[in-house]
Design a protein around this motif. Structure first.
Motif, mmCIF file in Angstrom:
data_model
loop_
_atom_site.group_PDB
_atom_site.id
_atom_site.type_symbol
_atom_site.label_atom_id
_atom_site.label_comp_id
_atom_site.label_asym_id
_atom_site.label_seq_id
_atom_site.Cartn_x
_atom_site.Cartn_y
_atom_site.Cartn_z
ATOM 1 N N LYS A 22 0.800 -1.228 0.000
ATOM 2 C CA LYS A 22 0.000 0.000 0.000
ATOM 3 C C LYS A 22 0.833 1.278 0.000
ATOM 4 O O LYS A 22 0.527 2.241 0.699
ATOM 5 C CB LYS A 22 -0.973 0.027 1.186
ATOM 6 N N PRO A 25 -2.687 3.477 -3.571
ATOM 7 C CA PRO A 25 -3.942 2.714 -3.609
ATOM 8 C C PRO A 25 -3.925 1.581 -4.638
ATOM 9 O O PRO A 25 -4.553 0.539 -4.437
ATOM 10 C CB PRO A 25 -4.990 3.780 -3.966
ATOM 11 N N ASP A 26 -3.190 1.754 -5.736
ATOM 12 C CA ASP A 26 -3.155 0.732 -6.776
ATOM 13 C C ASP A 26 -2.341 -0.495 -6.367
ATOM 14 O O ASP A 26 -2.319 -1.489 -7.097
ATOM 15 C CB ASP A 26 -2.596 1.303 -8.077
ATOM 16 N N ASP A 27 -1.674 -0.443 -5.213
ATOM 17 C CA ASP A 27 -0.971 -1.620 -4.701
ATOM 18 C C ASP A 27 -1.923 -2.611 -4.038
ATOM 19 O O ASP A 27 -1.532 -3.748 -3.767
ATOM 20 C CB ASP A 27 0.102 -1.203 -3.688
ATOM 21 N N PHE A 28 -3.152 -2.176 -3.764
ATOM 22 C CA PHE A 28 -4.120 -3.057 -3.092
ATOM 23 C C PHE A 28 -5.471 -2.853 -3.777
ATOM 24 O O PHE A 28 -6.211 -1.924 -3.453
ATOM 25 C CB PHE A 28 -4.211 -2.716 -1.604
ATOM 26 N N ARG A 52 -11.474 5.088 -3.984
ATOM 27 C CA ARG A 52 -10.102 5.166 -3.483
ATOM 28 C C ARG A 52 -10.110 5.930 -2.171
ATOM 29 O O ARG A 52 -10.574 7.069 -2.117
ATOM 30 C CB ARG A 52 -9.183 5.888 -4.479
ATOM 31 N N HIS A 83 -8.071 1.649 2.578
ATOM 32 C CA HIS A 83 -6.720 1.972 2.120
ATOM 33 C C HIS A 83 -6.372 1.170 0.873
ATOM 34 O O HIS A 83 -5.604 0.220 0.903
ATOM 35 C CB HIS A 83 -5.708 1.702 3.237
ATOM 36 N N GLY A 84 -6.956 1.540 -0.255
ATOM 37 C CA GLY A 84 -6.691 0.857 -1.499
ATOM 38 C C GLY A 84 -7.689 1.307 -2.546
ATOM 39 O O GLY A 84 -8.445 2.259 -2.351
ATOM 40 N N ARG A 85 -7.675 0.610 -3.673
ATOM 41 C CA ARG A 85 -8.666 0.847 -4.733
ATOM 42 C C ARG A 85 -9.628 -0.329 -4.714
ATOM 43 O O ARG A 85 -9.234 -1.458 -4.989
ATOM 44 C CB ARG A 85 -7.974 0.984 -6.087
ATOM 45 N N THR A 86 -10.859 -0.051 -4.367
ATOM 46 C CA THR A 86 -11.833 -1.120 -4.200
ATOM 47 C C THR A 86 -13.027 -0.886 -5.122
ATOM 48 O O THR A 86 -13.451 0.248 -5.349
ATOM 49 C CB THR A 86 -12.320 -1.227 -2.749
ATOM 50 N N LEU A 134 -2.638 -7.492 -5.782
ATOM 51 C CA LEU A 134 -1.781 -6.869 -4.770
ATOM 52 C C LEU A 134 -0.362 -6.715 -5.294
ATOM 53 O O LEU A 134 0.129 -7.552 -6.052
ATOM 54 C CB LEU A 134 -1.752 -7.733 -3.504
#
Length: 346
Positions: A22, A25-28, A52, A83-86, A134
């Motif tokens: 993380k 945001p694109d890491d998760f 995000r 804490h990420g892009r969901t 991830l």
């Protein structure tokens, strides 16, 4: 209190390296798998939203405010990490209404990817699962060791612990559950009460599973086990641990399960029940509080098998992981067998 999951035993030897997740945001990335196709008509607007840095509950309130409807009319299958892009679905009950122009709801952190309708609202737990993408960075271990561990996870699965998110920041939901059971706290609202009770029964389950990990039988059949079918909540208790049962457990068609404590007795028997009762006795404040809270007893598989697990090293110290987990399972549960992580929040 510290993270209630920090000291749970590992099944595959513990993390083989350290890394960071993380950094962005694109890491998760989490993409909810709905598991059914909305009908396209009805009074419930279904929105597939990419967000995000936004909390699911906060976004539900914003949707209600934008649609000028009570927040009780907004539903979602489950909470997603802030804490990420969901990407997840929401439903909004708007009977007899065309509804607002949803494009005006979009912001720098929120995008509407799809909009349709359905005759029924989206119920909690209705999603089939979640697809994860991830990126682990600044890994300090040997790639060949991590590759070996990834193959171990792909073949054996991991203990299906509830992740730290279940217990709130610094375990505050578990503390609140204990205070609730002691009568030392104000009466919580229904939503808060649900979070506290979930934390309490998750703590008991995690300790039952931890004991099975220590005994080396978390992913094998033992006397008195109740089994769950892969991809289903259906359970059964075998009359005997014959070759067919052992073959199906080995083939990951069925999994041994652990009790989610409630008002009814566990359906396990024999040695499996003895473990559950011993752990519940050691956490009697939680077990007694849950029984008095009128919760239905349930079960959860002890083993988690990531589906469609793939990986690639994009640099010697950067790893991309892709996998799918069933609803209610945690990516952190997979990662803790691989990497000692920093930078993970939620």
């Amino acid at each position: 209190m510290p993270d209630p999951t920090a000291d749970l035993p590992h099944a595959l030897g513990g993390p083989c390296c350290r890394g960071i997740i993380k950094l962005s945001p694109d890491d998760f990335v989490v993409d909810e798998v709905l598991g059914f196709e909305p009908s396209g008509e009805g009074e419930h607007v279904f929105l597939r939203i990419e967000k995000r840095g936004e909390n699911t509950e906060y976004l539900a309130r914003q949707i209600a405010r934008f649609a000028r409807t009570p927040v009780r009319n907004v539903s979602y299958s489950g909470l997603k990490d802030r804490h990420g892009r969901t990407i997840q679905w929401f439903s909004v009950q708007l009977p007899g209404q065309v509804g607002p122009d949803w494009s005006e709801f979009e912001t720098d952190s929120v995008r509407i990817l799809e909009m349709t309708r359905n005759q029924r609202k989206l119920r909690r737990g209705a999603a089939l699962g979640n697809r994860f993408e991830l990126t682990l960075r600044q890994l300090d271990g040997a790639p060949d060791q991590l590759e070996t561990r990834l193959n171990d996870v792909a073949q054996a699965g991991v203990p299906n612990y509830f992740g730290p998110q279940r217990f709130g920041r610094d375990g505050q939901n578990l503390d609140a559950a204990k205070a609730l059971f002691r009568g030392d706290s104000p009466r919580p609202n229904p939503h808060q009460r649900g979070l506290y009770l979930s934390a309490a029964r998750s703590e008991i389950f995690n300790h039952i599973l931890a004991e099975r990990v220590r005994q080396g039988n978390w992913n094998t059949a033992m006397d008195g086990d109740v089994f769950m079918f892969s991809g289903s909540h259906s359970i059964f208790r075998a009359e005997a641990l014959d070759e067919d049962i052992l073959r199906r457990v080995l083939g990951q068609e069925i999994h041994p399960s652990g009790v989610l404590w409630g008002k009814q007795p566990s359906t396990a028997t024999g040695a499996a029940l003895a473990i559950e009762n011993r752990i519940a006795a050691s956490l009697s404040d939680l077990a007694e509080g849950l029984a008095s809270a009128d919760l239905e007893t349930s079960r959860r598989p002890l083993r988690l098998c990531p589906d469609a697990l793939t990986w690639a090293f994009t640099t010697p110290d950067t790893l991309k992981l892709n996998f799918v987990l069933p609803s209610g399972a945690y990516a952190t549960t997979v990662l803790r067998e691989l990497v000692n992580m920093t930078g993970f929040e939620g």
